[in-house]
Structures are given as C-alpha cells and as structure tokens.
Scaffold this motif. Structure first.
Motif, PDB file in Angstrom:
ATOM      1  N   ALA A  95      94.035  40.144  86.678  1.00 12.03           N
ATOM      2  CA  ALA A  95      93.031  39.093  86.825  1.00 12.03           C
ATOM      3  C   ALA A  95      92.850  38.322  85.519  1.00 12.03           C
ATOM      4  O   ALA A  95      92.705  37.096  85.511  1.00 12.03           O
ATOM      5  CB  ALA A  95      91.707  39.694  87.282  1.00 12.03           C
ATOM      6  N   CYS A  96      92.862  39.047  84.393  1.00 16.11           N
ATOM      7  CA  CYS A  96      92.724  38.401  83.093  1.00 16.11           C
ATOM      8  C   CYS A  96      93.922  37.506  82.794  1.00 16.11           C
ATOM      9  O   CYS A  96      93.762  36.367  82.327  1.00 16.11           O
ATOM     10  CB  CYS A  96      92.543  39.459  82.003  1.00 16.11           C
ATOM     11  SG  CYS A  96      92.260  38.781  80.353  1.00 16.11           S
ATOM     12  N   LEU A  97      95.113  38.009  83.058  1.00  9.75           N
ATOM     13  CA  LEU A  97      96.302  37.190  82.887  1.00  9.75           C
ATOM     14  C   LEU A  97      96.230  35.925  83.736  1.00  9.75           C
ATOM     15  O   LEU A  97      96.583  34.827  83.276  1.00  9.75           O
ATOM     16  CB  LEU A  97      97.549  37.999  83.264  1.00  9.75           C
ATOM     17  CG  LEU A  97      97.992  39.094  82.290  1.00  9.75           C
ATOM     18  CD1 LEU A  97      98.981  40.036  82.977  1.00  9.75           C
ATOM     19  CD2 LEU A  97      98.619  38.500  81.037  1.00  9.75           C
ATOM     20  N   ALA A  98      95.763  36.073  84.962  1.00  9.49           N
ATOM     21  CA  ALA A  98      95.667  34.926  85.864  1.00  9.49           C
ATOM     22  C   ALA A  98      94.668  33.888  85.345  1.00  9.49           C
ATOM     23  O   ALA A  98      94.914  32.678  85.448  1.00  9.49           O
ATOM     24  CB  ALA A  98      95.266  35.393  87.261  1.00  9.49           C
ATOM     25  N   ARG A  99      93.555  34.350  84.771  1.00 12.27           N
ATOM     26  CA  ARG A  99      92.574  33.405  84.220  1.00 12.27           C
ATOM     27  C   ARG A  99      93.157  32.619  83.056  1.00 12.27           C
ATOM     28  O   ARG A  99      92.972  31.400  82.963  1.00 12.27           O
ATOM     29  CB  ARG A  99      91.311  34.154  83.776  1.00 12.27           C
ATOM     30  CG  ARG A  99      90.445  34.651  84.915  1.00 12.27           C
ATOM     31  CD  ARG A  99      89.073  35.088  84.432  1.00 12.27           C
ATOM     32  NE  ARG A  99      89.142  36.216  83.502  1.00 12.27           N
ATOM     33  CZ  ARG A  99      89.120  37.488  83.881  1.00 12.27           C
ATOM     34  NH1 ARG A  99      89.075  37.803  85.178  1.00 12.27           N
ATOM     35  NH2 ARG A  99      89.166  38.454  82.986  1.00 12.27           N
ATOM     36  N   HIS A 100      93.852  33.305  82.178  1.00  9.95           N
ATOM     37  CA  HIS A 100      94.464  32.601  81.047  1.00  9.95           C
ATOM     38  C   HIS A 100      95.563  31.660  81.520  1.00  9.95           C
ATOM     39  O   HIS A 100      95.711  30.542  80.999  1.00  9.95           O
ATOM     40  CB  HIS A 100      95.020  33.607  80.039  1.00  9.95           C
ATOM     41  CG  HIS A 100      93.986  34.207  79.148  1.00  9.95           C
ATOM     42  ND1 HIS A 100      93.377  33.492  78.136  1.00  9.95           N
ATOM     43  CD2 HIS A 100      93.444  35.453  79.112  1.00  9.95           C
ATOM     44  CE1 HIS A 100      92.508  34.271  77.502  1.00  9.95           C
ATOM     45  NE2 HIS A 100      92.525  35.465  78.078  1.00  9.95           N
ATOM     46  N   ARG A 101      96.320  32.085  82.506  1.00 12.63           N
ATOM     47  CA  ARG A 101      97.378  31.244  83.032  1.00 12.63           C
ATOM     48  C   ARG A 101      96.776  29.977  83.657  1.00 12.63           C
ATOM     49  O   ARG A 101      97.292  28.863  83.440  1.00 12.63           O
ATOM     50  CB  ARG A 101      98.176  32.036  84.069  1.00 12.63           C
ATOM     51  CG  ARG A 101      99.522  31.447  84.407  1.00 12.63           C
ATOM     52  CD  ARG A 101     100.299  32.363  85.344  1.00 12.63           C
ATOM     53  NE  ARG A 101     100.883  33.514  84.659  1.00 12.63           N
ATOM     54  CZ  ARG A 101     100.534  34.771  84.871  1.00 12.63           C
ATOM     55  NH1 ARG A 101      99.590  35.071  85.754  1.00 12.63           N
ATOM     56  NH2 ARG A 101     101.128  35.744  84.207  1.00 12.63           N
ATOM     57  N   ALA A 102      95.685  30.136  84.394  1.00  8.02           N
ATOM     58  CA  ALA A 102      95.025  28.987  85.023  1.00  8.02           C
ATOM     59  C   ALA A 102      94.440  28.031  83.990  1.00  8.02           C
ATOM     60  O   ALA A 102      94.356  26.815  84.230  1.00  8.02           O
ATOM     61  CB  ALA A 102      93.929  29.475  85.970  1.00  8.02           C
ATOM     62  N   ALA A 103      94.042  28.575  82.846  1.00 10.71           N
ATOM     63  CA  ALA A 103      93.489  27.738  81.774  1.00 10.71           C
ATOM     64  C   ALA A 103      94.580  27.036  80.973  1.00 10.71           C
ATOM     65  O   ALA A 103      94.276  26.232  80.083  1.00 10.71           O
ATOM     66  CB  ALA A 103      92.638  28.596  80.845  1.00 10.71           C
ATOM     67  N   GLY A 104      95.839  27.353  81.294  1.00 12.79           N
ATOM     68  CA  GLY A 104      96.943  26.727  80.589  1.00 12.79           C
ATOM     69  C   GLY A 104      97.288  27.394  79.276  1.00 12.79           C
ATOM     70  O   GLY A 104      98.012  26.824  78.447  1.00 12.79           O
ATOM     71  N   ASP A 105      96.784  28.604  79.066  1.00  8.97           N
ATOM     72  CA  ASP A 105      97.055  29.315  77.820  1.00  8.97           C
ATOM     73  C   ASP A 105      98.485  29.853  77.805  1.00  8.97           C
ATOM     74  O   ASP A 105      99.088  30.107  78.846  1.00  8.97           O
ATOM     75  CB  ASP A 105      96.064  30.467  77.641  1.00  8.97           C
ATOM     76  CG  ASP A 105      94.633  29.987  77.465  1.00  8.97           C
ATOM     77  OD1 ASP A 105      94.450  28.842  77.015  1.00  8.97           O
ATOM     78  OD2 ASP A 105      93.711  30.761  77.786  1.00  8.97           O
ATOM     79  N   ARG A 106      98.985  30.046  76.608  1.00  6.97           N
ATOM     80  CA  ARG A 106     100.324  30.606  76.420  1.00  6.97           C
ATOM     81  C   ARG A 106     100.205  32.117  76.300  1.00  6.97           C
ATOM     82  O   ARG A 106      99.468  32.627  75.453  1.00  6.97           O
ATOM     83  CB  ARG A 106     100.969  30.018  75.174  1.00  6.97           C
ATOM     84  CG  ARG A 106     102.436  30.382  74.992  1.00  6.97           C
ATOM     85  CD  ARG A 106     103.052  29.593  73.847  1.00  6.97           C
ATOM     86  NE  ARG A 106     104.479  29.892  73.701  1.00  6.97           N
ATOM     87  CZ  ARG A 106     105.279  29.308  72.786  1.00  6.97           C
ATOM     88  NH1 ARG A 106     104.775  28.392  71.972  1.00  6.97           N
ATOM     89  NH2 ARG A 106     106.562  29.642  72.728  1.00  6.97           N
ATOM     90  N   LEU A 107     100.905  32.847  77.132  1.00  7.59           N
ATOM     91  CA  LEU A 107     100.781  34.301  77.202  1.00  7.59           C
ATOM     92  C   LEU A 107     101.868  34.978  76.380  1.00  7.59           C
ATOM     93  O   LEU A 107     103.038  34.591  76.429  1.00  7.59           O
ATOM     94  CB  LEU A 107     100.885  34.769  78.660  1.00  7.59           C
ATOM     95  CG  LEU A 107      99.930  34.111  79.662  1.00  7.59           C
ATOM     96  CD1 LEU A 107     100.146  34.703  81.052  1.00  7.59           C
ATOM     97  CD2 LEU A 107      98.487  34.270  79.236  1.00  7.59           C
TER      98      LEU A 107
END
Length: 217
Positions: A95-107
C-alpha cells in the motif's frame, strides 16, 4: 517527484531474504544444512545486535555459489521468490509503495543483501531500481567475492550518494523506510525517515527524534 527509499529485509518483507535463501540452499542440497544454518543464525544474531562484519557474512553466504553461473542461480531464485518470499510481503508495504507510485515518486530499494536476491524480490514488488551488494564473477561464474562498497550501514550512504550523482537526483524531500538500527546513518540523512516495525534501538531513537513509527503487517 521525490525519492521513496525502502530497506527490504524485515521492512518490505516479514523476514530476512538472505537467511531464507540459506534455508533454500539447504533444501537444494547446496550446503550441509545443519551446520550451515547454525552458522547463519549466529551471524544473523550479530547483525541484529549491530555487531556483524558484513564482509564475514558475505564470505560465508556466497561460498555455495562459487563456480555457479548467474543463469543457474537465477533459475532457482525465481521459484524461491514466488513460493517463499511472496507470502511474506507486507500488505501495508504494498500500500505504501502504491501511494508513492501514485504521487509520482521515484522508488528505490536499498538492501544489505546480495543483488541477485534483492533485484528479484524488488521486481515482484514492481520496483525497478535497486542498490544491493554486488557480486564478482570470473569466467562467467560467481567466485564468492563481493564488488565495490557494500550496502551496509554507512556503506548505504556511500552507495546512495554515488547513485544520486550518477542519476542527477537529490535527497530533497526523500523518504526512507527501515526496521533496523543499522540504517540509522541513512535514516538520519533523509527529510522523511520512517521506522517500520523497528528493533529496540531504532524504536528508542525514533521516539526521541519524533520520527513516525509504522507497524506493517
């Protein structure tokens, strides 16, 4: 776009992939199961106490790979990730990864485990970019040696700084998620440190510093 950086073992997954891989090698017959796993447990206890020389662990854990090809190892890592690791992935981590991905963050996953394990697990999590312990090969076969700076404790900071420079990135608004006291050097560097299921030392530090403490399941 900000960086969202994640430790792997006991953060994104409920366990340590290196120890789990040791158990897998015992099942494969690549090691003498009883003595190898006993030594693995001793070294991992030292890691938990912040007393492990990572060079010692890598020399031990890589010895069964000597003479094996990258393709040979990858062939058995794929089912290992699917059967052993995937059930241990925290839903809260996804869920945390998905939130960052949705925000356009680089993982980015940065881990003190071997690159062949970390990259395979990160791929299953949908994360393409990884910093982990790189392994040497000689004549197309693993030779039991590591290459470059190990991504452990201060080594994570060293490797990350080099990656940032190479990628033209900065730690501007970066977040880092980890469970371990061993990651205090990097947690102290980022704008948004998060303690995930922290060990006692990290928990105490996080409470004193006012860092978020997350309980992922």
């Amino acid at each position: 776009m900000a960086l969202a950086i994640f430790d792997l073992d006991d953060t994104l997954i409920d366990g340590d992939c290196a120890s789990l891989w040791s158990q897998q090698m015992a099942r494969l017959g690549w090691v003498d199961g009883e003595s190898f796993l006993r030594r693995d447990a001793e070294l991992m206890a030292a890691y938990a106490e912040g007393k492990l020389a990572m060079e010692d662990y890598m020399a031990f854990s890589l010895s069964p790979l000597v003479g094996r090809t990258e393709a040979e190892v990858a062939f058995v890592v794929a089912p290992f990730v699917e059967e052993v690791i995937e059930p241990l992935i925290h839903g809260d981590a996804c869920a945390c990864l998905a939130r960052h991905r949705a925000a356009g963050d680089r993982l980015l996953v940065i881990s003190a485990s071997a690159h062949f394990l970390v990259s395979a697990i990160a791929e299953r999590l949908g994360v393409e970019e990884v910093l982990a312990i790189d392994l040497e090969q000689a004549h197309g076969h693993y030779n039991g040696q590591t290459r470059g700076v190990l991504t452990y404790r201060e080594g994570k900071v060293t490797r990350l700084r080099a990656w940032l420079q190479a990628e033209g990135e900065s730690l501007g608004d970066a977040a880092f998620y980890s469970d371990s006291r061993n990651d205090l050097p990097l947690l102290s560097l980022v704008a948004k440190p998060h303690a995930v299921n922290p060990d006692p030392v990290l928990r105490a530090h996080a409470e004193q510093a006012g860092w978020p403490i997350l309980h992922w399941r």
